[in-house]
Design a protein around this motif. Structure first.
Motif, PDB file in Angstrom:
ATOM      1  N   THR A 218      21.108  76.146 146.498  1.00 16.05           N
ATOM      2  CA  THR A 218      21.377  74.725 146.718  1.00 16.05           C
ATOM      3  C   THR A 218      20.401  74.118 147.722  1.00 16.05           C
ATOM      4  O   THR A 218      19.845  74.821 148.568  1.00 16.05           O
ATOM      5  N   LEU A 219      20.193  72.827 147.588  1.00 16.03           N
ATOM      6  CA  LEU A 219      19.438  72.041 148.557  1.00 16.03           C
ATOM      7  C   LEU A 219      20.384  71.039 149.198  1.00 16.03           C
ATOM      8  O   LEU A 219      21.381  70.641 148.610  1.00 16.03           O
ATOM      9  N   ARG A 220      20.028  70.610 150.399  1.00 10.98           N
ATOM     10  CA  ARG A 220      20.824  69.599 151.086  1.00 10.98           C
ATOM     11  C   ARG A 220      20.498  68.208 150.542  1.00 10.98           C
ATOM     12  O   ARG A 220      19.339  67.899 150.227  1.00 10.98           O
ATOM     13  N   LYS A 221      21.510  67.385 150.434  1.00 15.54           N
ATOM     14  CA  LYS A 221      21.349  66.004 150.000  1.00 15.54           C
ATOM     15  C   LYS A 221      22.039  65.089 151.009  1.00 15.54           C
ATOM     16  O   LYS A 221      23.032  65.464 151.627  1.00 15.54           O
ATOM     17  N   TYR A 222      21.489  63.886 151.155  1.00 14.53           N
ATOM     18  CA  TYR A 222      21.947  62.957 152.192  1.00 14.53           C
ATOM     19  C   TYR A 222      22.278  61.600 151.577  1.00 14.53           C
ATOM     20  O   TYR A 222      21.384  60.817 151.253  1.00 14.53           O
TER      21      TYR A 222
END
Length: 613
Positions: free
Chosen positions: A146-150
């Motif tokens: 997973t990647l971080r999302k904002y």
């Protein structure tokens, strides 16, 4: 004959014994110990790390600040790679052939047998296409992560970012292996072990084309990942975004605290950056651009790492020390003839009425009043010498959390500096100091260096009438684990609570005192705002604009520091921005009567435009 018969029995016994030993060994290898069988089966199985979902981060009101988005890493086991169509493979991945060759070489240098990342962070769309043809490329497989999302594109310095672990981090913690990600700054770094969770693993049967044919041994050796803990931060994201809007095209910082808890409501370092810039395959490029090509240093967290002279907001601390040591009282009056004069030395001051008592000295920000107060403190006969008097003064100052790390839960906090007696003795090469040697620190100038976080905390201590809680940015961790008890421990200043009322009177007069007061633009109708302006001298370019305030006066909900580099006067930018932030937090919106101030603050550009000093 008997000897021959005996030999037959001996040889037969040995043969039987050998057979029994082999049978026991085979039983042990095949039934008891699976290790050899598992080793033999390695070519027909694939072990895939199951990465846990990283914990989510929310603001104090439940607004989601950080969540996860699925991406896919293309993994490689070099010893399983066979001749394949490199053109087709590179087209699927969107890379050049030379790049693919270099990546294969790097994987071989790492390990022939162990899996490593060939290409990271493939999008869901490219993964869907690749998955259909992956059987053509033995030795390659895809691993989800997973990647971080904002969702709000705000609070980048506070939240922090992730990046791949380096060799030092791998050696320091066996949890990590090559290709893993770790928090590098902000909340992501401080609370890494809470957020990361625990990795699992899944073992699959694969055919000769490396296609998954099922779970190995019905999942007997699989391990389920454990998701990371969700965090609730102390931030109010609406206040945070509003502060970033007000500080656009300006350098400096804002720190807003809840005095009763030490919780950080907003932490703005300007210029900032969009947290999405440090996510995904564009991260390296963007990071280099932010570090090397941007002279404004957007990655530099001014709230924790910038060390500024505090200017006139420091006068309140000197007033409190003077009251505590009984060298002044609320009615003590000093003359000001356009400044403080001793022999040929002059510390200038702006025009105002004279003489002044304590409350009026805060309202008018009189330099002469605080030069005299500082001199009376360090030269007090009860201390025996200026040297001793200065040490007493310095200990009082540091009790407000100034000149040392507060111990916040954000990384990279600097300590600032309150000069020591030893420093001045060395500087002036004398055994006994005079008050005049360090008189500039009486008005927050000279060698004083304080971070914006410390200035906001100083204001919170005054709002609390003599105590503070260590500023922190996380409110709760998961469902069970509480925050560190050091964040709920009360820290007392060395000033008796009875001395704060007259200083706070003066702070309220700064905002509401009318003619001669310097913080009128911080006023909020119906809310008792107590504040103090500061104009920090800057020899090279324009002076800095500073303002601290808390509100309401009784049972304060917010204490705030606004520091605008090259903003000229505290009344020009610091005070109006603080007043807008206070109204936004307490009331949730800006009243019509202050819209003109809001517009002026938002449109002010101190980076691309010049203003008169």
């Amino acid at each position: 004959m008997n000897n021959f018969s005996n030999r037959i029995y001996v040889i037969g016994g040995i043969f039987v014994l050998v057979v029994i030993i082999f049978m026991i060994k085979l039983f042990n290898l095949q039934i008891v110990d699976d290790s050899y069988k598992l080793s033999a089966e390695n070519n027909s199985q694939r072990q895939v790390t199951q990465y846990p979902a990283r914990g989510l981060i929310y603001d104090r009101n439940g607004e989601l600040l950080v969540y996860n988005q699925a991406v896919y890493d293309v993994m490689i086991i070099p010893r399983q790679v066979k001749v394949f169509d490199t053109l087709d493979f590179c087209t699927l991945l969107g890379i050049e052939k030379l790049d693919a060759i270099q990546r294969l070489k790097k994987a071989k240098n790492y390990s022939y047998r162990r899996a490593s990342v060939f290409l990271k962070q493939l999008s869901s769309e490219k993964y869907a296409v690749l998955q259909e043809k992956l059987y053509k490329f033995p030795g390659f497989f895809v691993q989800p992560r997973t990647l971080r999302k904002y969702p709000r594109q705000s609070a980048a310095h506070a939240l922090g970012y992730l990046n791949e672990v380096n060799n030092k981090e791998i050696k320091a913690d066996s949890y990590y292996s090559q290709g893993d990600y770790i928090g590098k700054s902000g909340i992501e770094l401080t609370y890494e072990k809470d957020l990361r969770g625990e990795k699992g693993k899944k073992i699959y049967w694969v055919d000769v084309y490396n296609r998954i044919k099922g779970s190995y041994r019905d999942g007997k050796f699989d391990k389920q990942p454990i998701s990371g803990k969700d965090l609730v931060s102390t931030l109010d994201i609406n206040l945070q975004e509003y502060g970033e809007l007000l500080m656009q095209n300006k350098k400096g910082g804002i720190v807003a605290l809840e005095p009763s808890t030490g919780e950080i409501l907003a932490k703005i370092s300007s210029p900032g950056y969009d947290p999405e810039m440090l996510v995904g395959r564009v991260m390296s490029k963007n990071y280099r651009a932010l570090v090397q090509n941007d002279s404004l240093k957007p990655l530099f967290d001014r709230t924790l790492m910038a060390q500024y002279p505090p200017g006139s907001i420091f006068k309140m601390v000197n007033a409190l020390i003077g009251l505590q040591e009984k060298v002044i009282n609320p009615f003590t009056r000093f003359e000001c003839h356009s400044g403080y004069h001793v022999g040929s030395f002059t510390m200038g001051c702006h025009a105002h009425v004279s003489p002044l008592d304590l409350r009026s000295s805060i309202m008018h920000s009189c330099n002469a009043y605080y030069a005299n107060t500082f001199r009376y403190i360090v030269e007090s006969p009860k201390f025996g010498s200026v040297n001793n008097g200065y040490d007493v003064w310095r200990n009082h100052v540091m009790s407000f959390g100034l000149g040392e790390r507060l111990g916040t839960d954000l990384p990279n906090e600097l300590r600032g500096g309150i000069p020591t007696l030893k420093y001045y003795l060395k500087k002036y090469r004398r055994k006994n100091l005079r008050a005049l040697n360090m008189i500039s620190i009486s008005i927050g100038q000279g060698e004083l260096l304080i971070t914006p976080l410390q200035m906001a905390n100083m204001c919170a201590a005054i709002a609390n009438r003599g105590h503070y809680y260590t500023p922190h940015i996380v409110k709760t961790i998961g469902k069970e684990k509480g925050i560190d008890e050091k964040f709920t421990t009360k820290h007392e200043t060395s000033i008796d609570s009875s001395y704060f009322s007259s200083v706070i009177d003066g702070m309220e007069m700064v905002v509401t005192g009318g003619a001669g007061s310097t913080g009128g633009l911080a006023a909020v109708p119906g809310i008792r705002v107590c504040g103090k302006t500061g104009t920090v001298q800057n020899a090279h370019v324009k002076d800095h604009s500073v303002f601290v305030a808390f509100a309401p006066r009784e049972n304060p909900k917010i204490a705030i520091l606004v520091y605008v580099e090259n903003g000229v006067w505290g009344s020009r930018y610091g005070a109006p921005i603080a007043g807008l932030m206070i109204e936004k937090y307490i009331r949730g919106e800006i009243s019509d009567g202050k819209r003109w101030i809001e517009k002026r603050m938002i449109e002010a550009d101190l980076i691309n435009q010049s203003e008169e000093k």
